[in-house]
Design a protein around this motif. Sequence first.
Motif, PDB file in Angstrom:
ATOM      1  N   TYR A  29      37.608  37.662  48.329  1.00  0.00           N
ATOM      2  CA  TYR A  29      38.742  38.417  48.870  1.00  0.00           C
ATOM      3  C   TYR A  29      39.299  37.812  50.150  1.00  0.00           C
ATOM      4  O   TYR A  29      40.502  37.865  50.393  1.00  0.00           O
ATOM      5  CB  TYR A  29      38.365  39.881  49.094  1.00  0.00           C
ATOM      6  CG  TYR A  29      38.088  40.639  47.817  1.00  0.00           C
ATOM      7  CD1 TYR A  29      38.838  40.420  46.669  1.00  0.00           C
ATOM      8  CD2 TYR A  29      37.080  41.582  47.759  1.00  0.00           C
ATOM      9  CE1 TYR A  29      38.593  41.118  45.495  1.00  0.00           C
ATOM     10  CE2 TYR A  29      36.825  42.290  46.590  1.00  0.00           C
ATOM     11  CZ  TYR A  29      37.591  42.051  45.459  1.00  0.00           C
ATOM     12  OH  TYR A  29      37.341  42.743  44.316  1.00  0.00           O
ATOM     13  N   ARG A  47      36.667  40.853  39.815  1.00  0.00           N
ATOM     14  CA  ARG A  47      37.272  40.374  41.071  1.00  0.00           C
ATOM     15  C   ARG A  47      38.366  39.357  40.779  1.00  0.00           C
ATOM     16  O   ARG A  47      39.446  39.407  41.373  1.00  0.00           O
ATOM     17  CB  ARG A  47      36.217  39.764  41.990  1.00  0.00           C
ATOM     18  CG  ARG A  47      35.547  40.751  42.910  1.00  0.00           C
ATOM     19  CD  ARG A  47      34.748  40.077  44.011  1.00  0.00           C
ATOM     20  NE  ARG A  47      33.750  39.132  43.535  1.00  0.00           N
ATOM     21  CZ  ARG A  47      32.519  39.459  43.150  1.00  0.00           C
ATOM     22  NH1 ARG A  47      32.132  40.712  43.186  1.00  0.00           N
ATOM     23  NH2 ARG A  47      31.678  38.534  42.750  1.00  0.00           N
ATOM     24  N   SER A  49      41.810  40.663  42.387  1.00  0.00           N
ATOM     25  CA  SER A  49      42.573  39.674  43.161  1.00  0.00           C
ATOM     26  C   SER A  49      44.060  39.780  42.852  1.00  0.00           C
ATOM     27  O   SER A  49      44.905  39.654  43.739  1.00  0.00           O
ATOM     28  CB  SER A  49      42.067  38.258  42.887  1.00  0.00           C
ATOM     29  OG  SER A  49      42.309  37.900  41.535  1.00  0.00           O
ATOM     30  N   MET A  90      45.469  42.705  44.738  1.00  0.00           N
ATOM     31  CA  MET A  90      45.696  42.348  46.148  1.00  0.00           C
ATOM     32  C   MET A  90      46.993  41.565  46.311  1.00  0.00           C
ATOM     33  O   MET A  90      47.784  41.830  47.214  1.00  0.00           O
ATOM     34  CB  MET A  90      44.527  41.501  46.678  1.00  0.00           C
ATOM     35  CG  MET A  90      43.258  42.261  46.935  1.00  0.00           C
ATOM     36  SD  MET A  90      41.941  41.168  47.535  1.00  0.00           S
ATOM     37  CE  MET A  90      42.596  40.691  49.141  1.00  0.00           C
TER      38      MET A  90
END
Length: 133
Positions: free
Chosen positions: A57, A100, A105, A108
């Motif tokens: 992250y 993730r 991701s 995000m």
Amino acid sequence: MGSKKFLITGASSDIGKSLLEHLPDGSSVTALCRRKPVGHKPNSINLTHNACDLNDYQSVQKAITKSSNHIDHMVLLAGVSNRFIRFDALSIEEIEAVLRVNFFSHVMILNALSKYVTGSITVISTNSIKYNG
């Protein structure tokens, strides 16, 4: 038509690498991926590689801050798969690592940059698993 600005994850292999071959000449591409894309039309597109490990992250956040505040088209293609491993043999950590990269991701990136996209946003994420044989 002026040059278009693309933000692409997963541009160093598979579908993303192929996409680079088919972009209009003069396109500007910001590629968020671990490895610098090679084998595309190097003289016909302007490529910026923002090294990024989508499993980390902090790496994603760093790449986001380096990205343009004007994007015509966002294409999120990066992904990993455990397709040769039985689902019931995966640890929770392995499943989290896939999520993730393949999901969180991209969330995000969308949350941070979608407000700068003037055209299309495309997200492709797949994962196949083997279960019960």
